[in-house]
Scaffold this motif. Structure first.
Motif, PDB file in Angstrom:
ATOM      1  N   VAL A  57       0.828  -1.207   0.000  1.00 49.56           N
ATOM      2  CA  VAL A  57       0.000   0.000   0.000  1.00 49.56           C
ATOM      3  C   VAL A  57       0.863   1.257   0.000  1.00 49.56           C
ATOM      4  O   VAL A  57       0.623   2.192  -0.782  1.00 49.56           O
ATOM      5  CB  VAL A  57      -0.970  -0.022   1.210  1.00 49.56           C
ATOM      6  N   LEU A  58       1.893   1.297   0.852  1.00 45.54           N
ATOM      7  CA  LEU A  58       2.766   2.465   0.885  1.00 45.54           C
ATOM      8  C   LEU A  58       3.559   2.615  -0.413  1.00 45.54           C
ATOM      9  O   LEU A  58       3.821   3.740  -0.852  1.00 45.54           O
ATOM     10  CB  LEU A  58       3.723   2.392   2.074  1.00 45.54           C
ATOM     11  N   GLY A  59       3.918   1.512  -1.028  1.00 46.78           N
ATOM     12  CA  GLY A  59       4.609   1.576  -2.313  1.00 46.78           C
ATOM     13  C   GLY A  59       3.724   2.152  -3.398  1.00 46.78           C
ATOM     14  O   GLY A  59       4.180   2.934  -4.246  1.00 46.78           O
ATOM     15  N   ALA A  60       2.443   1.805  -3.375  1.00 46.00           N
ATOM     16  CA  ALA A  60       1.506   2.364  -4.355  1.00 46.00           C
ATOM     17  C   ALA A  60       1.318   3.862  -4.133  1.00 46.00           C
ATOM     18  O   ALA A  60       1.321   4.656  -5.090  1.00 46.00           O
ATOM     19  CB  ALA A  60       0.168   1.638  -4.264  1.00 46.00           C
ATOM     20  N   ILE A  61       1.174   4.277  -2.876  1.00 45.21           N
ATOM     21  CA  ILE A  61       1.040   5.703  -2.570  1.00 45.21           C
ATOM     22  C   ILE A  61       2.306   6.451  -2.960  1.00 45.21           C
ATOM     23  O   ILE A  61       2.251   7.546  -3.538  1.00 45.21           O
ATOM     24  CB  ILE A  61       0.712   5.890  -1.073  1.00 45.21           C
ATOM     25  N   ASP A  62       3.431   5.858  -2.665  1.00 43.27           N
ATOM     26  CA  ASP A  62       4.722   6.463  -2.995  1.00 43.27           C
ATOM     27  C   ASP A  62       4.886   6.636  -4.503  1.00 43.27           C
ATOM     28  O   ASP A  62       5.360   7.678  -4.974  1.00 43.27           O
ATOM     29  CB  ASP A  62       5.836   5.588  -2.433  1.00 43.27           C
ATOM     30  N   THR A  63       4.487   5.660  -5.266  1.00 44.28           N
ATOM     31  CA  THR A  63       4.595   5.733  -6.727  1.00 44.28           C
ATOM     32  C   THR A  63       3.684   6.823  -7.284  1.00 44.28           C
ATOM     33  O   THR A  63       4.096   7.599  -8.160  1.00 44.28           O
ATOM     34  CB  THR A  63       4.248   4.378  -7.349  1.00 44.28           C
ATOM     35  N   VAL A  64       2.473   6.903  -6.776  1.00 46.34           N
ATOM     36  CA  VAL A  64       1.545   7.931  -7.251  1.00 46.34           C
ATOM     37  C   VAL A  64       2.073   9.322  -6.910  1.00 46.34           C
ATOM     38  O   VAL A  64       2.037  10.241  -7.742  1.00 46.34           O
ATOM     39  CB  VAL A  64       0.133   7.694  -6.660  1.00 46.34           C
ATOM     40  N   LEU A  65       2.572   9.511  -5.696  1.00 46.76           N
ATOM     41  CA  LEU A  65       3.126  10.814  -5.314  1.00 46.76           C
ATOM     42  C   LEU A  65       4.340  11.177  -6.158  1.00 46.76           C
ATOM     43  O   LEU A  65       4.516  12.350  -6.528  1.00 46.76           O
ATOM     44  CB  LEU A  65       3.492  10.817  -3.833  1.00 46.76           C
ATOM     45  N   ALA A  66       5.169  10.206  -6.481  1.00 47.15           N
ATOM     46  CA  ALA A  66       6.337  10.482  -7.328  1.00 47.15           C
ATOM     47  C   ALA A  66       5.905  10.875  -8.735  1.00 47.15           C
ATOM     48  O   ALA A  66       6.497  11.775  -9.344  1.00 47.15           O
ATOM     49  CB  ALA A  66       7.247   9.260  -7.370  1.00 47.15           C
ATOM     50  N   LEU A  67       4.875  10.232  -9.251  1.00 47.58           N
ATOM     51  CA  LEU A  67       4.376  10.606 -10.581  1.00 47.58           C
ATOM     52  C   LEU A  67       3.755  11.997 -10.575  1.00 47.58           C
ATOM     53  O   LEU A  67       3.909  12.764 -11.536  1.00 47.58           O
ATOM     54  CB  LEU A  67       3.363   9.569 -11.070  1.00 47.58           C
ATOM     55  N   VAL A  68       3.068  12.361  -9.504  1.00 49.78           N
ATOM     56  CA  VAL A  68       2.499  13.703  -9.393  1.00 49.78           C
ATOM     57  C   VAL A  68       3.614  14.743  -9.319  1.00 49.78           C
ATOM     58  O   VAL A  68       3.532  15.808  -9.943  1.00 49.78           O
ATOM     59  CB  VAL A  68       1.558  13.786  -8.172  1.00 49.78           C
ATOM     60  N   ARG A  69       4.666  14.444  -8.573  1.00 53.52           N
ATOM     61  CA  ARG A  69       5.808  15.362  -8.504  1.00 53.52           C
ATOM     62  C   ARG A  69       6.460  15.527  -9.867  1.00 53.52           C
ATOM     63  O   ARG A  69       6.836  16.629 -10.249  1.00 53.52           O
ATOM     64  CB  ARG A  69       6.838  14.842  -7.510  1.00 53.52           C
ATOM     65  N   LEU A  70       6.614  14.435 -10.592  1.00 52.73           N
ATOM     66  CA  LEU A  70       7.217  14.532 -11.930  1.00 52.73           C
ATOM     67  C   LEU A  70       6.336  15.325 -12.886  1.00 52.73           C
ATOM     68  O   LEU A  70       6.835  16.075 -13.723  1.00 52.73           O
ATOM     69  CB  LEU A  70       7.482  13.149 -12.488  1.00 52.73           C
ATOM     70  N   ALA A  71       5.034  15.163 -12.769  1.00 50.23           N
ATOM     71  CA  ALA A  71       4.132  15.920 -13.641  1.00 50.23           C
ATOM     72  C   ALA A  71       4.152  17.398 -13.281  1.00 50.23           C
ATOM     73  O   ALA A  71       4.026  18.263 -14.158  1.00 50.23           O
ATOM     74  CB  ALA A  71       2.713  15.375 -13.518  1.00 50.23           C
ATOM     75  N   GLY A  72       4.348  17.726 -12.016  1.00 50.22           N
ATOM     76  CA  GLY A  72       4.410  19.120 -11.601  1.00 50.22           C
ATOM     77  C   GLY A  72       5.699  19.800 -12.002  1.00 50.22           C
ATOM     78  O   GLY A  72       5.732  21.009 -12.202  1.00 50.22           O
ATOM     79  N   VAL A  73       6.771  19.066 -12.159  1.00 52.38           N
ATOM     80  CA  VAL A  73       8.055  19.623 -12.554  1.00 52.38           C
ATOM     81  C   VAL A  73       8.022  20.034 -14.029  1.00 52.38           C
ATOM     82  O   VAL A  73       8.713  20.962 -14.448  1.00 52.38           O
ATOM     83  CB  VAL A  73       9.194  18.604 -12.292  1.00 52.38           C
ATOM     84  N   GLY A  74       7.186  19.401 -14.809  1.00 51.29           N
ATOM     85  CA  GLY A  74       7.131  19.667 -16.245  1.00 51.29           C
ATOM     86  C   GLY A  74       6.677  21.063 -16.605  1.00 51.29           C
ATOM     87  O   GLY A  74       7.020  21.599 -17.643  1.00 51.29           O
ATOM     88  N   THR A  75       5.892  21.707 -15.724  1.00 50.38           N
ATOM     89  CA  THR A  75       5.423  23.056 -16.023  1.00 50.38           C
ATOM     90  C   THR A  75       6.307  24.077 -15.327  1.00 50.38           C
ATOM     91  O   THR A  75       6.661  23.918 -14.154  1.00 50.38           O
ATOM     92  CB  THR A  75       3.967  23.230 -15.543  1.00 50.38           C
ATOM     93  N   LEU A  76       6.676  25.122 -16.020  1.00 56.39           N
ATOM     94  CA  LEU A  76       7.484  26.187 -15.458  1.00 56.39           C
ATOM     95  C   LEU A  76       6.604  27.395 -15.184  1.00 56.39           C
ATOM     96  O   LEU A  76       5.961  27.927 -16.093  1.00 56.39           O
ATOM     97  CB  LEU A  76       8.617  26.573 -16.409  1.00 56.39           C
ATOM     98  N   GLY A  77       6.562  27.823 -13.947  1.00 57.12           N
ATOM     99  CA  GLY A  77       5.785  29.002 -13.610  1.00 57.12           C
ATOM    100  C   GLY A  77       4.304  28.799 -13.816  1.00 57.12           C
ATOM    101  O   GLY A  77       3.696  27.890 -13.271  1.00 57.12           O
ATOM    102  N   ASP A  78       3.715  29.666 -14.653  1.00 55.63           N
ATOM    103  CA  ASP A  78       2.280  29.559 -14.902  1.00 55.63           C
ATOM    104  C   ASP A  78       1.963  28.780 -16.177  1.00 55.63           C
ATOM    105  O   ASP A  78       0.835  28.777 -16.652  1.00 55.63           O
ATOM    106  CB  ASP A  78       1.640  30.946 -14.966  1.00 55.63           C
ATOM    107  N   GLY A  79       2.955  28.143 -16.733  1.00 58.33           N
ATOM    108  CA  GLY A  79       2.732  27.317 -17.914  1.00 58.33           C
ATOM    109  C   GLY A  79       3.099  28.003 -19.206  1.00 58.33           C
ATOM    110  O   GLY A  79       3.099  27.376 -20.269  1.00 58.33           O
ATOM    111  N   THR A  80       3.427  29.281 -19.171  1.00 56.98           N
ATOM    112  CA  THR A  80       3.838  29.972 -20.403  1.00 56.98           C
ATOM    113  C   THR A  80       5.348  29.968 -20.514  1.00 56.98           C
ATOM    114  O   THR A  80       6.067  30.064 -19.529  1.00 56.98           O
ATOM    115  CB  THR A  80       3.345  31.439 -20.397  1.00 56.98           C
ATOM    116  N   LEU A  81       5.862  29.849 -21.697  1.00 60.28           N
ATOM    117  CA  LEU A  81       7.314  29.834 -21.904  1.00 60.28           C
ATOM    118  C   LEU A  81       7.790  31.138 -22.456  1.00 60.28           C
ATOM    119  O   LEU A  81       7.372  31.805 -23.249  1.00 60.28           O
ATOM    120  CB  LEU A  81       7.706  28.699 -22.836  1.00 60.28           C
TER     121      LEU A  81
END
Length: 102
Positions: free
Chosen positions: A78-102
Protein backbone atom coordinates in the motif's frame (compact mmCIF):
# COMPACT_ATOMS: atom_id res chain seq x y z
CA UNK A 1 9.40 -54.55 2.00
CA UNK A 2 6.39 -52.85 3.46
CA UNK A 3 8.05 -49.43 3.66
CA UNK A 4 9.20 -49.10 0.00
CA UNK A 5 12.23 -47.03 0.91
CA UNK A 6 10.48 -44.74 3.38
CA UNK A 7 11.42 -44.78 7.00
CA UNK A 8 8.70 -44.52 9.54
CA UNK A 9 10.01 -41.12 10.69
CA UNK A 10 10.01 -39.40 7.29
CA UNK A 11 6.60 -40.76 6.45
CA UNK A 12 5.08 -39.26 9.59
CA UNK A 13 6.96 -35.97 9.53
CA UNK A 14 4.70 -33.08 8.49
CA UNK A 15 7.68 -31.11 7.16
CA UNK A 16 8.58 -33.73 4.59
CA UNK A 17 5.22 -33.60 2.80
CA UNK A 18 3.90 -30.79 0.66
CA UNK A 19 7.12 -28.86 0.19
CA UNK A 20 7.33 -28.34 -3.55
CA UNK A 21 9.60 -25.30 -3.73
CA UNK A 22 13.23 -24.54 -3.05
CA UNK A 23 14.11 -22.90 0.25
CA UNK A 24 17.18 -21.09 -1.06
CA UNK A 25 15.55 -17.73 -1.86
CA UNK A 26 14.40 -15.03 0.56
CA UNK A 27 11.37 -15.91 2.61
CA UNK A 28 8.12 -13.95 2.64
CA UNK A 29 8.76 -12.17 5.92
CA UNK A 30 12.08 -10.85 4.67
CA UNK A 31 10.49 -9.62 1.44
CA UNK A 32 7.76 -7.87 3.40
CA UNK A 33 10.23 -6.07 5.65
CA UNK A 34 12.46 -5.14 2.71
CA UNK A 35 9.44 -3.75 0.88
CA UNK A 36 8.45 -1.77 3.95
CA UNK A 37 11.92 -0.24 4.19
CA UNK A 38 11.85 0.64 0.49
CA UNK A 39 8.41 2.23 0.83
CA UNK A 40 9.40 4.41 3.77
CA UNK A 41 12.68 5.44 2.15
CA UNK A 42 10.83 6.18 -1.09
CA UNK A 43 8.93 9.01 0.58
CA UNK A 44 12.23 10.86 1.00
CA UNK A 45 14.45 9.85 -1.95
CA UNK A 46 13.96 8.13 -5.32
CA UNK A 47 10.25 7.51 -4.90
CA UNK A 48 9.81 6.68 -8.59
CA UNK A 49 12.17 3.71 -8.18
CA UNK A 50 11.65 2.62 -4.59
CA UNK A 51 7.84 2.75 -4.85
CA UNK A 52 7.55 0.02 -7.49
CA UNK A 53 10.25 -1.99 -5.70
CA UNK A 54 8.14 -1.83 -2.53
CA UNK A 55 5.06 -2.92 -4.49
CA UNK A 56 6.87 -5.94 -5.94
CA UNK A 57 8.43 -6.93 -2.60
CA UNK A 58 5.08 -6.53 -0.86
CA UNK A 59 3.27 -8.60 -3.48
CA UNK A 60 5.84 -11.38 -3.33
CA UNK A 61 5.85 -11.15 0.46
CA UNK A 62 2.11 -11.78 0.50
CA UNK A 63 2.63 -14.90 -1.58
CA UNK A 64 1.24 -13.38 -4.81
CA UNK A 65 -2.27 -13.26 -3.37
CA UNK A 66 -4.15 -10.95 -1.03
CA UNK A 67 -3.07 -12.37 2.31
CA UNK A 68 -4.00 -10.02 5.13
CA UNK A 69 -2.15 -12.12 7.70
CA UNK A 70 1.20 -10.78 6.44
CA UNK A 71 0.94 -7.24 7.74
CA UNK A 72 4.41 -5.87 6.78
CA UNK A 73 3.99 -7.07 3.20
CA UNK A 74 0.51 -5.56 2.93
CA UNK A 75 1.70 -2.23 4.36
CA UNK A 76 4.67 -2.27 1.97
CA UNK A 77 2.35 -2.83 -0.98
CA UNK A 78 0.00 0.00 0.00
CA UNK A 79 2.77 2.47 0.89
CA UNK A 80 4.61 1.58 -2.31
CA UNK A 81 1.51 2.36 -4.35
CA UNK A 82 1.04 5.70 -2.57
CA UNK A 83 4.72 6.46 -3.00
CA UNK A 84 4.60 5.73 -6.73
CA UNK A 85 1.54 7.93 -7.25
CA UNK A 86 3.13 10.81 -5.31
CA UNK A 87 6.34 10.48 -7.33
CA UNK A 88 4.38 10.61 -10.58
CA UNK A 89 2.50 13.70 -9.39
CA UNK A 90 5.81 15.36 -8.50
CA UNK A 91 7.22 14.53 -11.93
CA UNK A 92 4.13 15.92 -13.64
CA UNK A 93 4.41 19.12 -11.60
CA UNK A 94 8.06 19.62 -12.55
CA UNK A 95 7.13 19.67 -16.24
CA UNK A 96 5.42 23.06 -16.02
CA UNK A 97 7.48 26.19 -15.46
CA UNK A 98 5.78 29.00 -13.61
CA UNK A 99 2.28 29.56 -14.90
CA UNK A 100 2.73 27.32 -17.91
CA UNK A 101 3.84 29.97 -20.40
CA UNK A 102 7.31 29.83 -21.90
Amino acid sequence: MGSFGYTSRSRRSPRSRGRMWSRTGPDRATLGIAGLVCAVAGFFVLGIILGPVAIVCGWLGMGRRWASDRIPALVAFVLGAIDTVLALVRLAGVGTLGDGTL
